[in-house]
Design a protein around this motif. Structure first.
Motif, PDB file in Angstrom:
ATOM      1  N   THR A  70      40.621  45.191  40.679  1.00 41.35           N
ATOM      2  CA  THR A  70      40.173  43.806  40.507  1.00 41.35           C
ATOM      3  C   THR A  70      39.660  43.569  39.093  1.00 41.35           C
ATOM      4  OG1 THR A  70      39.594  43.613  42.849  1.00 41.35           O
ATOM      5  CG2 THR A  70      38.530  42.079  41.333  1.00 41.35           C
ATOM      6  N   GLY A  71      38.878  44.505  38.581  1.00 44.67           N
ATOM      7  CA  GLY A  71      38.333  44.369  37.232  1.00 44.67           C
ATOM      8  C   GLY A  71      39.398  44.272  36.167  1.00 44.67           C
ATOM      9  N   GLU A  72      40.462  45.064  36.305  1.00 44.83           N
ATOM     10  CA  GLU A  72      41.551  45.007  35.332  1.00 44.83           C
ATOM     11  C   GLU A  72      42.250  43.660  35.374  1.00 44.83           C
ATOM     12  OE1 GLU A  72      44.011  48.746  34.707  1.00 44.83           O
ATOM     13  OE2 GLU A  72      42.879  49.303  36.501  1.00 44.83           O
ATOM     14  N   MET A  73      42.451  43.114  36.571  1.00 42.74           N
ATOM     15  CA  MET A  73      43.094  41.801  36.670  1.00 42.74           C
ATOM     16  C   MET A  73      42.246  40.727  36.002  1.00 42.74           C
ATOM     17  SD  MET A  73      44.975  41.631  40.406  1.00 42.74           S
ATOM     18  CE  MET A  73      43.581  42.103  41.438  1.00 42.74           C
ATOM     19  N   ILE A  74      40.941  40.764  36.249  1.00 38.90           N
ATOM     20  CA  ILE A  74      40.058  39.740  35.679  1.00 38.90           C
ATOM     21  C   ILE A  74      39.959  39.900  34.172  1.00 38.90           C
ATOM     22  CG2 ILE A  74      37.705  38.819  35.661  1.00 38.90           C
ATOM     23  CD1 ILE A  74      37.510  39.622  38.624  1.00 38.90           C
ATOM     24  N   ASN A  75      39.901  41.136  33.680  1.00 39.54           N
ATOM     25  CA  ASN A  75      39.855  41.361  32.234  1.00 39.54           C
ATOM     26  C   ASN A  75      41.092  40.786  31.553  1.00 39.54           C
ATOM     27  OD1 ASN A  75      37.425  42.704  32.416  1.00 39.54           O
ATOM     28  ND2 ASN A  75      38.291  44.752  32.205  1.00 39.54           N
ATOM     29  N   ALA A  76      42.262  41.018  32.156  1.00 37.94           N
ATOM     30  CA  ALA A  76      43.504  40.501  31.579  1.00 37.94           C
ATOM     31  C   ALA A  76      43.504  38.974  31.570  1.00 37.94           C
ATOM     32  CB  ALA A  76      44.705  41.029  32.360  1.00 37.94           C
ATOM     33  N   PHE A  77      43.049  38.381  32.657  1.00 37.86           N
ATOM     34  CA  PHE A  77      42.971  36.922  32.741  1.00 37.86           C
ATOM     35  C   PHE A  77      42.049  36.369  31.656  1.00 37.86           C
ATOM     36  CE2 PHE A  77      40.756  33.328  35.200  1.00 37.86           C
ATOM     37  CZ  PHE A  77      41.571  32.355  34.646  1.00 37.86           C
ATOM     38  N   ALA A  78      40.883  37.006  31.472  1.00 36.77           N
ATOM     39  CA  ALA A  78      39.944  36.551  30.447  1.00 36.77           C
ATOM     40  C   ALA A  78      40.553  36.652  29.047  1.00 36.77           C
ATOM     41  CB  ALA A  78      38.657  37.376  30.530  1.00 36.77           C
ATOM     42  N   ASP A  79      41.344  37.681  28.809  1.00 40.18           N
ATOM     43  CA  ASP A  79      41.991  37.839  27.510  1.00 40.18           C
ATOM     44  C   ASP A  79      43.050  36.783  27.250  1.00 40.18           C
ATOM     45  OD1 ASP A  79      40.487  40.067  26.809  1.00 40.18           O
ATOM     46  OD2 ASP A  79      41.981  41.505  27.515  1.00 40.18           O
ATOM     47  N   GLU A  80      43.699  36.321  28.300  1.00 39.50           N
ATOM     48  CA  GLU A  80      44.865  35.452  28.146  1.00 39.50           C
ATOM     49  C   GLU A  80      44.585  33.964  28.314  1.00 39.50           C
ATOM     50  OE1 GLU A  80      47.782  36.512  27.181  1.00 39.50           O
ATOM     51  OE2 GLU A  80      47.268  38.643  27.234  1.00 39.50           O
ATOM     52  N   CYS A  81      43.437  33.589  28.880  1.00 42.23           N
ATOM     53  CA  CYS A  81      43.290  32.186  29.286  1.00 42.23           C
ATOM     54  C   CYS A  81      42.821  31.249  28.177  1.00 42.23           C
ATOM     55  CB  CYS A  81      42.354  32.080  30.493  1.00 42.23           C
ATOM     56  SG  CYS A  81      40.611  32.422  30.159  1.00 42.23           S
TER      57      CYS A  81
ATOM     58  N   GLN B 223      40.097  24.016  22.401  1.00 42.03           N
ATOM     59  CA  GLN B 223      40.085  25.023  23.449  1.00 42.03           C
ATOM     60  C   GLN B 223      39.927  24.343  24.800  1.00 42.03           C
ATOM     61  OE1 GLN B 223      37.446  28.262  22.656  1.00 42.03           O
ATOM     62  NE2 GLN B 223      37.360  28.961  24.759  1.00 42.03           N
ATOM     63  N   GLN B 224      40.687  24.799  25.774  1.00 43.76           N
ATOM     64  CA  GLN B 224      40.563  24.245  27.117  1.00 43.76           C
ATOM     65  C   GLN B 224      39.178  24.558  27.674  1.00 43.76           C
ATOM     66  OE1 GLN B 224      42.829  22.364  28.704  1.00 43.76           O
ATOM     67  NE2 GLN B 224      44.239  22.482  26.980  1.00 43.76           N
ATOM     68  N   GLN B 225      38.640  23.623  28.461  1.00 45.88           N
ATOM     69  CA  GLN B 225      37.314  23.861  29.031  1.00 45.88           C
ATOM     70  C   GLN B 225      37.368  24.843  30.185  1.00 45.88           C
ATOM     71  OE1 GLN B 225      35.190  20.580  31.029  1.00 45.88           O
ATOM     72  NE2 GLN B 225      33.391  21.159  29.840  1.00 45.88           N
ATOM     73  N   LEU B 226      38.381  24.731  31.055  1.00 48.78           N
ATOM     74  CA  LEU B 226      38.419  25.554  32.262  1.00 48.78           C
ATOM     75  C   LEU B 226      39.837  26.006  32.574  1.00 48.78           C
ATOM     76  CD1 LEU B 226      37.049  26.676  34.860  1.00 48.78           C
ATOM     77  CD2 LEU B 226      37.509  24.455  35.928  1.00 48.78           C
ATOM     78  N   SER B 227      39.971  27.280  32.876  1.00 46.26           N
ATOM     79  CA  SER B 227      41.228  27.828  33.385  1.00 46.26           C
ATOM     80  C   SER B 227      40.960  28.486  34.734  1.00 46.26           C
ATOM     81  CB  SER B 227      41.810  28.866  32.424  1.00 46.26           C
ATOM     82  OG  SER B 227      42.374  28.266  31.293  1.00 46.26           O
ATOM     83  N   ILE B 228      41.959  28.420  35.599  1.00 41.78           N
ATOM     84  CA  ILE B 228      41.845  28.999  36.932  1.00 41.78           C
ATOM     85  C   ILE B 228      42.774  30.196  37.033  1.00 41.78           C
ATOM     86  CG2 ILE B 228      42.279  28.610  39.401  1.00 41.78           C
ATOM     87  CD1 ILE B 228      41.656  25.605  38.804  1.00 41.78           C
ATOM     88  N   GLY B 229      42.249  31.298  37.549  1.00 47.25           N
ATOM     89  CA  GLY B 229      43.047  32.493  37.748  1.00 47.25           C
ATOM     90  C   GLY B 229      43.117  32.848  39.220  1.00 47.25           C
ATOM     91  N   ILE B 230      44.313  32.953  39.754  1.00 52.54           N
ATOM     92  CA  ILE B 230      44.517  33.309  41.162  1.00 52.54           C
ATOM     93  C   ILE B 230      44.929  34.776  41.235  1.00 52.54           C
ATOM     94  CG2 ILE B 230      45.803  32.822  43.276  1.00 52.54           C
ATOM     95  CD1 ILE B 230      46.390  30.016  42.089  1.00 52.54           C
ATOM     96  N   LEU B 231      44.103  35.604  41.851  1.00 50.64           N
ATOM     97  CA  LEU B 231      44.448  37.000  42.063  1.00 50.64           C
ATOM     98  C   LEU B 231      45.360  37.091  43.278  1.00 50.64           C
ATOM     99  CD1 LEU B 231      40.920  38.682  41.627  1.00 50.64           C
ATOM    100  CD2 LEU B 231      42.548  37.973  39.856  1.00 50.64           C
ATOM    101  N   ASP B 232      46.546  37.629  43.086  1.00 52.65           N
ATOM    102  CA  ASP B 232      47.524  37.741  44.171  1.00 52.65           C
ATOM    103  C   ASP B 232      47.160  38.937  45.046  1.00 52.65           C
ATOM    104  OD1 ASP B 232      49.682  37.824  45.848  1.00 52.65           O
ATOM    105  OD2 ASP B 232      51.138  38.405  44.310  1.00 52.65           O
ATOM    106  N   VAL B 233      46.620  38.645  46.233  1.00 49.91           N
ATOM    107  CA  VAL B 233      46.196  39.718  47.149  1.00 49.91           C
ATOM    108  C   VAL B 233      46.855  39.570  48.513  1.00 49.91           C
ATOM    109  CG1 VAL B 233      43.964  40.033  45.991  1.00 49.91           C
ATOM    110  CG2 VAL B 233      44.162  38.379  47.866  1.00 49.91           C
ATOM    111  N   SER B 234      47.901  38.750  48.596  1.00 48.54           N
ATOM    112  CA  SER B 234      48.486  38.456  49.906  1.00 48.54           C
ATOM    113  C   SER B 234      50.003  38.390  49.792  1.00 48.54           C
ATOM    114  CB  SER B 234      47.930  37.131  50.430  1.00 48.54           C
ATOM    115  OG  SER B 234      48.123  36.100  49.478  1.00 48.54           O
ATOM    116  N   GLY B 235      50.648  37.923  50.838  1.00 44.14           N
ATOM    117  CA  GLY B 235      52.102  37.780  50.838  1.00 44.14           C
ATOM    118  C   GLY B 235      52.561  36.616  49.987  1.00 44.14           C
ATOM    119  N   ALA B 236      53.876  36.573  49.748  1.00 42.84           N
ATOM    120  CA  ALA B 236      54.443  35.568  48.853  1.00 42.84           C
ATOM    121  C   ALA B 236      54.230  34.142  49.354  1.00 42.84           C
ATOM    122  CB  ALA B 236      55.931  35.831  48.659  1.00 42.84           C
TER     123      ALA B 236
END
Length: 308
Positions: free
Chosen positions: A87-98, A24-37
């Motif tokens: 925000t909570g939904e984004m973080i929950n999805a990230f936790a499920d997938e990482c 299992q990977q030790q650390l994953s980083i999740g970037i929440l897209d809250v800005s322009g491209a």
């Protein structure tokens, strides 16, 4: 909760896929897209160049497709929602997938100023480690923001107090919840606590609900001076404490259980009661698991100015 997402996995060769089955990977980083491209791409570029970790981007399907992000970043995993979510939904999805031991939640409109990975992982590996390590936050002018939250009631209303963090290197300051959801999380503990409540729509109430549950169940959150970030365009952090759908869920979980003489008892916190949640969850599960109550937290919590 009605929005759906799809995951576009990063490019991996067969050997890496087989290897991933056994470690299992030790650390994953999740970037929440809250800005322009353009800001998002600059953020992805920085993390790829400076952090030797798996990177996930939580964004919208339209952004992913219109910007051709899969072609630009074949080694990044994208979690793409069909519509805007909390925000909570984004973080929950990230936790499920990482699939990592720890996960770091960042945003596309921030830059990391300090991240002492060895020190932070060492802190998280301690037996009594916090559920989340939150960062010291600076505004665009490099001024430290008051992002320490302390439990407080104003009459019947939940209104946490705000304080400045201790920015002395190596210092940690107890915090009620992770402001904006940003921080380093223990993934297994996050999921054992059932993550963020997606039935609550307001960001503040989602964050407060998760943080208060951590403390009520005997876990902590810390803001660590060895972890700092800066907002690129913000002068301040303003939280919306106005009423929202699901707000009563946060009140019910935080304030319905009173600990008296070492025993948990139920007392409705009127007028903010979710009767169904009280019946199906608080009276059957939470009352058994809770180690303290919100009122004890308030009484025993030392403000950062007086904490030794």
């Amino acid at each position: 909760m009605t929005a759906h997402y799809k995951t576009i996995q990063r490019r991996q060769d067969v050997g890496m896929r087989i290897s991933a089955l056994y470690r299992q990977q030790q650390l994953s980083i999740g970037i929440l897209d809250v800005s322009g491209a353009d800001t998002l791409k600059a953020c992805i570029d920085w993390f790829i160049e400076n952090m030797n970790c798996l990177v996930h981007v939580i964004t919208l399907e339209d952004t992913f497709e219109n910007e051709d992000l899969g072609t630009l970043y074949p080694d990044v995993t994208f979690i793409c929602f069909s519509s805007l979510v909390s925000t909570g939904e984004m973080i929950n999805a990230f936790a499920d997938e990482c699939y990592a031991t720890y996960f770091l939640v960042a945003r596309s409109d921030i830059q990391i100023l300090g991240f002492d990975g060895s020190q932070l992982i060492h802190l998280m590996s301690d037996r009594s480690h916090p559920a989340v390590i939150t960062p010291v936050m600076l505004n665009q002018d490099y001024e430290v923001l008051p992002t320490i939250r302390v439990p407080h009631l104003s009459g019947k209303e939940i209104e946490p107090l705000s304080f400045m963090p201790d920015i002395t290197p190596g210092k940690n300051t107890k915090n009620l919840y992770p402001v904006m959801g940003l921080g380093l999380y223990d993934r297994a503990l996050f999921q054992r606590l059932r993550g963020y409540d997606e039935a609550i729509t307001g960001e503040f109430w989602q964050l407060f609900d998760f943080g208060s549950r951590c403390h009520l169940y005997g876990f902590s959150l810390m803001t660590c001076a060895d972890f700092a970030l800066r907002f690129l365009t913000k002068h301040s952090v303003i939280e919306d404490l106005s009423q929202c759908e699901g707000m009563n869920r946060a009140y019910t979980k935080a304030l319905s259980v009173h600990r008296i003489a070492g025993k948990n008892v139920i007392e409705k916190w009127k007028p903010y009661v979710d009767k169904e949640l009280l019946k199906t969850e608080v009276k059957t599960k939470q009352i058994i698991l809770q180690k303290t109550d919100f009122f004890t937290l308030m009484n025993e919590w030392k403000s950062p100015e007086t904490d030794e």
